[in-house]
Design an enzyme around this catalytic site. Structure first.
Site, mmCIF file in Angstrom:
data_model
loop_
_atom_site.group_PDB
_atom_site.id
_atom_site.type_symbol
_atom_site.label_atom_id
_atom_site.label_comp_id
_atom_site.label_asym_id
_atom_site.label_seq_id
_atom_site.Cartn_x
_atom_site.Cartn_y
_atom_site.Cartn_z
ATOM 1 N N ASP A 1 -2.383 -7.967 12.003
ATOM 2 C CA ASP A 1 -3.495 -7.958 11.304
ATOM 3 C C ASP A 1 -4.738 -8.490 12.113
ATOM 4 O O ASP A 1 -4.881 -9.044 13.022
ATOM 5 C CB ASP A 1 -3.493 -9.137 10.125
ATOM 6 C CG ASP A 1 -2.486 -8.658 9.237
ATOM 7 O OD1 ASP A 1 -2.238 -7.688 9.136
ATOM 8 O OD2 ASP A 1 -2.238 -9.678 8.457
ATOM 9 N N HIS B 1 -4.463 -3.860 8.799
ATOM 10 C CA HIS B 1 -3.063 -4.035 9.076
ATOM 11 C C HIS B 1 -2.484 -2.874 9.670
ATOM 12 O O HIS B 1 -2.579 -1.619 9.125
ATOM 13 C CB HIS B 1 -2.320 -4.172 7.540
ATOM 14 C CG HIS B 1 -0.824 -4.237 7.759
ATOM 15 N ND1 HIS B 1 -0.304 -5.586 8.091
ATOM 16 C CD2 HIS B 1 0.185 -3.316 7.745
ATOM 17 C CE1 HIS B 1 1.103 -5.397 8.180
ATOM 18 N NE2 HIS B 1 1.338 -4.110 7.891
ATOM 19 N N HIS C 1 6.227 -10.562 8.060
ATOM 20 C CA HIS C 1 5.356 -9.792 8.337
ATOM 21 C C HIS C 1 5.725 -8.383 9.193
ATOM 22 O O HIS C 1 6.308 -8.773 10.309
ATOM 23 C CB HIS C 1 4.104 -10.418 8.989
ATOM 24 C CG HIS C 1 2.642 -9.798 9.184
ATOM 25 N ND1 HIS C 1 1.995 -9.886 10.088
ATOM 26 C CD2 HIS C 1 2.200 -9.082 8.131
ATOM 27 C CE1 HIS C 1 0.960 -9.332 9.889
ATOM 28 N NE2 HIS C 1 1.017 -8.751 8.603
ATOM 29 N N HIS D 1 -9.189 -7.093 6.283
ATOM 30 C CA HIS D 1 -8.470 -7.071 7.612
ATOM 31 C C HIS D 1 -8.019 -5.632 7.397
ATOM 32 O O HIS D 1 -7.570 -4.835 6.947
ATOM 33 C CB HIS D 1 -7.463 -8.188 7.736
ATOM 34 C CG HIS D 1 -6.216 -8.146 7.020
ATOM 35 N ND1 HIS D 1 -6.302 -8.267 5.415
ATOM 36 C CD2 HIS D 1 -4.925 -7.539 7.200
ATOM 37 C CE1 HIS D 1 -5.170 -7.835 5.152
ATOM 38 N NE2 HIS D 1 -4.229 -7.352 5.964
#
Length: 353
Positions: A250, A327, A246, A325
């Site tokens: 988030d 990011h 990642h 969500h």
């Protein structure tokens, strides 16, 4: 010991009374009257072979190489030996010298001069022990031994005292060194404590300054959204991301939740960006880029300047997502394409996601 031969008995000669002497003079010899136990008297003439023993105090005639000289030599050596022995005994025993008395010798030679080799000889007995009894000699020897023993004991005691003094001095030196070490330790501990206090005060002051700075920045920065839940952090590994991990932070929130400008800057990108869905890039004055991805809609255009807290879009689920969500990624001029941890960057700006 040599002695003179006994003289023959003198002839008995009647003595005259003082009244019978000429002019009333004292008689030449005798008792002044006739003795029944003496006589008959004959004229006596001493010779070389008949000489009365000399007794008591007397004068000795000068001899030529005779017994008197030899006797005198022996006498002198004996006296010297006696005096030396007495002095040695005195030095050894520490007592006063033993007095030496020289008795009348029965014979020290003839009072007359003789050229014959048969002349009487003086005594050859050494006088080193004259007047000293065996008990005194033994006492002197005992005193000398006792003095030697005392000196040995005294020397041993002195050596013992010196050894004890050295041990005591060594103990005192060790105690002094220990005390100095303890004092140095206390001093170091005190200095370390003072340094720690100073460091603590300095850290507190620095923290206070940082808190003030962050408070000021907090007025200039804000979180990108509200009513959110952190569902993914920077660096997480997984197959959901094309890079294998990642690359952002988030904020899960319902679709349509407003997205705000974290700080004032200029919009450098606004539109579709593949797996990121709808993405807006806000470039700050220092060159830092803030990426807002997966938006449901975009409210700004490229080149537009925005202020802290301005709404730039809405939370959505566009692109490669599993749910609605925001990011967020942070890229600095010194960072690689993956960017830096958004959580750390937000905290550095006084924000606490």
């Amino acid at each position: 010991m040599a002695s003179n031969p006994p003289a023959p008995e003198a002839p008995s000669v009647p003595n005259r009374r003082s009244s019978e002497t000429e002019d009333g003079k004292i008689p030449t010899f005798g008792f002044g009257s006739y003795r029944t136990d003496e006589g008959p008297w004959e004229e006596w003439n001493p010779s070389a072979d008949s000489t009365r023993p000399v007794r008591g105090r007397h004068r000795v005639g000068k001899q030529r190489g005779g017994g008197l000289a030899r006797s005198s030599t022996v006498l002198g050596v004996g006296v010297i030996a006696a005096v030396g022995g007495a002095g040695m005994a005195t030095a050894q025993s520490g007592k006063p010298p033993v007095s030496i008395s020289i008795p009348d010798l029965p014979s020290v030679g003839s009072p007359f001069t003789h050229d014959s080799d048969d002349e009487p000889k003086g005594s050859a007995t050494a006088l080193s022990s004259v007047g000293v009894t065996p008990e005194e000699t033994e006492q002197g020897t005992s005193d000398a031994g006792e003095a030697l023993r005392s000196r040995i004991i005294l020397q041993a005691e002195q050596q013992k005292d010196q050894a004890e003094a050295k041990v005591q001095q060594a103990a005192q030196d060790a105690a002094a060194r220990k005390a100095a070490a303890e004092a140095a330790k206390v001093k170091r501990e005190a200095a370390a404590k003072v340094a720690a206090e100073k460091k603590k005060i300095a850290e507190a002051a620095a923290a206070k300054v940082e808190a003030a700075r962050l408070a000021t920045l907090a007025k200039q920065y804000t979180l990108p959204t509200s009513s959110y839940t952190i569902t993914g952090t920077f660096g997480q590994a997984g197959s959901l991301w094309s890079s294998g991990y990642h690359t952002g932070l988030d904020f899960a929130a319902p679709t349509g939740t407003p997205i705000k400008a974290i700080h004032s800057g200029t919009v450098t990108e606004a539109g579709w960006s593949g797996s990121y869905g709808y993405r807006t890039i806000l470039t700050l004055d220092d060159g830092t880029e803030l990426w807002f991805a997966h938006q449901s809609s975009i409210n700004v255009s490229v080149g537009q300047k925005v202020a802290t807290g301005d709404v730039i879009g809405r939370v959505g689920a566009t692109g490669n997502v599993t749910g609605a969500h925001l990011h967020l990624e942070v890229h600095t001029s010194s960072s690689d394409s993956a960017g830096i941890d958004p959580m750390a960057w937000l905290r550095s700006m006084g924000l606490n996601p």
